[in-house]
Design an enzyme around this catalytic site. Structure first.
Site, PDB file in Angstrom:
ATOM      1  N   ASP A  46       0.829  -1.194   0.000  1.00 22.69           N
ATOM      2  CA  ASP A  46       0.000   0.000   0.000  1.00 22.69           C
ATOM      3  C   ASP A  46       0.873   1.257   0.000  1.00 22.69           C
ATOM      4  O   ASP A  46       1.830   1.364   0.778  1.00 22.69           O
ATOM      5  CB  ASP A  46      -0.890  -0.021   1.242  1.00 22.69           C
ATOM      6  CG  ASP A  46      -1.800   1.173   1.346  1.00 22.69           C
ATOM      7  OD1 ASP A  46      -2.726   1.271   0.532  1.00 22.69           O
ATOM      8  OD2 ASP A  46      -1.582   2.005   2.251  1.00 22.69           O
TER       9      ASP A  46
ATOM     10  N   GLU B  10       2.133  -0.388  -5.030  1.00 18.18           N
ATOM     11  CA  GLU B  10       1.209   0.682  -5.379  1.00 18.18           C
ATOM     12  C   GLU B  10       2.099   1.927  -5.454  1.00 18.18           C
ATOM     13  O   GLU B  10       2.424   2.530  -4.424  1.00 18.18           O
ATOM     14  CB  GLU B  10       0.121   0.828  -4.314  1.00 18.18           C
ATOM     15  CG  GLU B  10      -0.940   1.838  -4.698  1.00 18.18           C
ATOM     16  CD  GLU B  10      -2.016   1.991  -3.637  1.00 18.18           C
ATOM     17  OE1 GLU B  10      -3.208   1.937  -3.990  1.00 18.18           O
ATOM     18  OE2 GLU B  10      -1.673   2.161  -2.452  1.00 18.18           O
TER      19      GLU B  10
END
Length: 432
Positions: free
Chosen positions: A344, A381
């Site tokens: 993330d 990401e």
């Protein structure tokens, strides 16, 4: 190292122990506890009997033999780990303008704790109203993998289904015996196979506190929960609230083994860019009370930088934080046979202590080149909430893959557009 120090606390025998490995680990003589803090002036190990309101003993790291450099350590024997819970007290300066937020009244979690007690059932607190509601525990169960191992499916052959463990089977229409749990996922394997899925990417399953959400439902006044899990409390511990029984560790392992038997890889969505402690007004759960200046990126006034959009951002390229992240990933791969990780807001992990992006970030390099993780899928990401967008140029070391956020957004817009807007999608197909 000199191991002459021994003393007695009731029925407990205490010795100096060893500085490594970090965390609470079994030894032939007992349980060894080890934790790092560069700026604390003193520390104590706090022990509870499971379920008790208050600790039964606090043992200070009082002897010089119980500290090696910046590592506090001790070994205890004469107590069963099965019913033991633990935490730490740290004392030191409370000077937020200098980056220090020590508060001896807090009992804080071990960053390496492998089991978290206090949230053992979803949306139910085990110790309601207790000042010491979250506690580390030491896993004692065993598991037979029966020869299982990560699948190593070629990336180009993967059909990935991103899912939330609870949401996937929580509704009665799922038809499972244990809705909202790891066991519930096992029951849905035939459905996943019917879809053609050969990889599931689990939204956060590392321990988080669903009660940390401060908001209430505007119409009913009902307290809203932190549902998605993007605020990690204990990085090494699986979410107990996602288990149908009392062992989230074994239930998760059983789920992974069942998926592998069906030819389905299991990936984890991991959130190392920030923690659940929030910003300047947040809670002291672990890192902030252990060594705030080491664990977080701070500005010149001691306030938290916020490239994750959540109030804080980890100091990921500090050697101690890098070590924790790599140790954690190794643990999930070796202990749980996880096949891959999606990171993330991974661009936050490329920033130095000033917040500037690094061309060669130590933590990203360490993950890419780690020998234990050599066959594990690692996907970035490749952006963060501070405006850093690195798709196509994330430092990859020949190992990292990337999610393409703009392609995703263009494709979604193309699919849902009533007027068939194709501009962005055409560019994706034809190239820039």
């Amino acid at each position: 190292m000199n191991q002459n120090y021994h003393t007695q606390y009731g029925t407990l025998q205490v010795s100096a122990g060893h500085p490594l490995p970090f965390g609470a680990t079994y030894t032939p003589e007992g349980i060894n506890f080890s934790i790092y803090s560069a700026h604390a002036v003193s520390a104590a190990l706090v022990l509870f009997q499971r379920g008790d309101e208050n600790p039964f003993v606090e043992i200070p790291f009082s002897d010089p033999e119980m500290k090696s450099g910046n590592v506090y350590h001790m070994q205890i024997s004469g107590v069963s780990a099965e019913h033991l819970e633990y935490g730490y007290r740290f004392d030191g300066p409370y000077a937020p303008e200098k980056g220090h937020r020590f508060d001896r009244s807090n009992i804080v979690l071990d960053p390496y704790t492998r089991q978290l007690n206090g949230l053992n059932r979803w949306a139910r607190q085990s110790y309601p109203g207790s000042k010491f509601g979250l506690r580390g525990a030491i896993p004692t169960s065993t598991f037979d993998w029966e020869g299982d191992h990560p699948l190593n499916t070629p990336a180009e052959n993967l059909i990935i289904y991103e899912m939330h463990v609870r949401s996937f089977t929580a509704h009665p229409s799922s038809g499972v015996t244990h809705p909202g749990t790891f066991s519930g996922l096992i029951e849905k394997i035939p459905y996943l196979k019917e879809l053609g899925v050969n990889c599931i990417e689990l939204m956060p399953i590392q321990e988080f506190d669903e009660f940390e959400n401060p908001f209430t439902h505007p119409k009913t006044g009902e307290k809203l929960l932190q549902y998605w899990g993007y605020g990690t409390t204990a990085f090494f511990a699986p979410k107990a609230g996602f288990a149908a029984d009392d062992s989230a560790i074994n239930e998760l392992k059983q789920m992974v083994k069942a998926m592998h038997q069906a030819g389905i890889e299991v990936w984890m969505d991991v959130v190392f860019n920030h923690t659940a402690e929030g910003g300047d007004g947040g809670h002291t759960l672990s890192f902030r009370g252990i060594d705030n200046k080491t664990w977080y990126l701070l500005d010149q006034n001691g306030s938290y930088k916020n490239y994750a959009g959540t109030g804080n951002v980890t100091n990921a390229n500090h050697p101690i934080v890098t070590r924790m992240i790599v140790d954690c990933l190794r643990y999930w791969v070796t202990e749980f046979h996880i096949d891959g990780f999606r990171f993330d807001l991974a661009s936050a992990l490329t920033r130095d202590e000033t917040g500037a992006p690094l061309a060669d970030p130590p933590v990203v390099r360490a993950i890419a080149l780690d020998p234990v993780l050599a066959k594990t899928k690692i996907v970035a990401e490749a952006w963060d909430a501070g405006g850093l967008y690195q798709v196509g140029k994330f430092p990859h070391y020949g190992r990292w893959s990337e999610w393409n956020g703009r392609f995703r957004d263009n494709l979604r817009q193309f699919i849902i557009s009533e007027k068939g807007q194709t501009g962005g999608m055409v560019q994706r197909i034809l190239g820039s």
